[in-house]
Design a protein around this motif. Structure first.
Motif, PDB file in Angstrom:
ATOM      1  N   TRP A   1     -17.847  30.570  44.689  1.00  0.00           N
ATOM      2  CA  TRP A   1     -17.953  29.185  44.207  1.00  0.00           C
ATOM      3  C   TRP A   1     -17.892  28.148  45.328  1.00  0.00           C
ATOM      4  CZ3 TRP A   1     -13.931  32.523  43.014  1.00  0.00           C
ATOM      5  CH2 TRP A   1     -12.738  32.313  43.696  1.00  0.00           C
ATOM      6  N   THR A   2     -17.764  28.594  46.576  1.00  0.00           N
ATOM      7  CA  THR A   2     -17.697  27.638  47.670  1.00  0.00           C
ATOM      8  C   THR A   2     -18.733  27.993  48.734  1.00  0.00           C
ATOM      9  OG1 THR A   2     -16.162  26.427  49.108  1.00  0.00           O
ATOM     10  CG2 THR A   2     -15.954  28.838  49.059  1.00  0.00           C
ATOM     11  N   THR A   3     -19.041  27.048  49.595  1.00  0.00           N
ATOM     12  CA  THR A   3     -20.158  27.188  50.521  1.00  0.00           C
ATOM     13  C   THR A   3     -19.877  28.193  51.625  1.00  0.00           C
ATOM     14  OG1 THR A   3     -19.393  25.459  52.038  1.00  0.00           O
ATOM     15  CG2 THR A   3     -20.727  24.754  50.142  1.00  0.00           C
TER      16      THR A   3
ATOM     17  N   ASP B   1     -25.088  26.540  51.726  1.00  0.00           N
ATOM     18  CA  ASP B   1     -25.518  27.480  50.691  1.00  0.00           C
ATOM     19  C   ASP B   1     -24.318  28.175  50.063  1.00  0.00           C
ATOM     20  OD1 ASP B   1     -28.019  26.766  51.494  1.00  0.00           O
ATOM     21  OD2 ASP B   1     -28.611  28.730  52.236  1.00  0.00           O
ATOM     22  N   LEU B   2     -24.495  28.624  48.836  1.00  0.00           N
ATOM     23  CA  LEU B   2     -23.488  29.464  48.196  1.00  0.00           C
ATOM     24  C   LEU B   2     -23.762  30.932  48.530  1.00  0.00           C
ATOM     25  CD1 LEU B   2     -23.190  27.785  44.673  1.00  0.00           C
ATOM     26  CD2 LEU B   2     -21.615  27.578  46.610  1.00  0.00           C
TER      27      LEU B   2
END
Length: 252
Positions: A90-92, A132-133
């Protein structure tokens, strides 16, 4: 690297998993500032040994005495890279690399280190993918993010479990050289299934073999890492190492 790298000493290591003895009475020395590689058959306990040193074992029973040459505990001074990338989906990409800084010091600490994290992402070939994920990345790209996160931690002791296994041959060759350069002076312990990778990177090679598994005598490649793959001496050393591995498999 934060702090001088100590040597690490493990004595009488034993591990049971699911009621079965994985290994017992193992002794291991990791020399200060040197790179040690561990080879052995699949399922023999290499990852378990690495996790025991990292303090991450989930086994039923473990024992062994772990110490560092400077008398300080290993906890808080070790970076660990497992076989799975364990990126937070859920984070980059960038935030995954600075995760340790955020956990230790909050968002402000993470922001202060984003420049260094971005430089590491460029070094592993992921420039432009910072926001980006992880779900948008290939398996090899995700492994490169995990490598960048490990290098970002800047710890004196580094434990790695097949860190280059998901990479194509050209990228693997390049990132082996990068890791060798950035981890110079660190005490490194790496599990690999690739004899040539071990010969290219390691100062010392250990083989875990037999039944019950035991650590075989140390093999020390000649020359300074990272060694060129076209070095004729490497092919000779690879042949010697394969004989050691084969003898260990027959002993099991």
């Amino acid at each position: 690297m934060t702090g001088q790298a100590p040597s690490v000493r493990l004595r009488g290591a034993a591990l049971r998993f699911g009621g079965r003895a994985v290994f017992s009475d193992l002794d291991l020395d990791l020399p200060a500032g040197r790179w040690t590689c561990l080879l052995g058959e699949s399922g023999i306990g290499k990852t378990s040994l690495l996790r025991l040193i990292a303090g991450l074992g989930s086994a039923d029973e473990t024992r062994g005495h772990l110490s560092c040459s400077d008398g300080l505990p290993l906890a808080g001074r070790v970076a660990y890279m497992g076989q799975r990338d364990l990126l937070l989906p859920w984070t980059t990409v960038l935030q995954n690399v600075v995760l340790g800084a955020r956990l230790r010091g909050g968002r402000a600490a993470a922001r202060e280190t984003e420049g260094r994290a971005a430089a590491l992402l460029r070094a592993v070939g992921l420039a432009g993918r910072e926001e980006d994920l992880p779900g948008s990345l290939s398996g090899g790209m995700r492994q490169r993010v995990a490598l960048a996160r490990t290098l970002f931690e800047d710890c004196p002791v580094v434990l790695m479990d097949e860190p280059f296994s998901a990479l194509d041959a050209v990228t693997r060759h390049r990132l082996q050289a990068l890791a060798s350069d950035l981890l110079r002076g660190c005490t490194v312990f790496m599990v690999t299934h690739d004899p040539l990778e071990a010969l290219r990177l390691a100062d010392r090679i250990e083989v875990l073999a037999g039944l019950p598994p035991q650590l075989r005598p140390v093999f020390e490649p000649a020359g300074q890492a990272p060694r060129p793959l076209d070095d004729p001496a490497l092919a000779q050393q690879a042949g010697r190492l394969m004989i050691v591995l084969g003898d260990g498999a027959r002993a099991a």
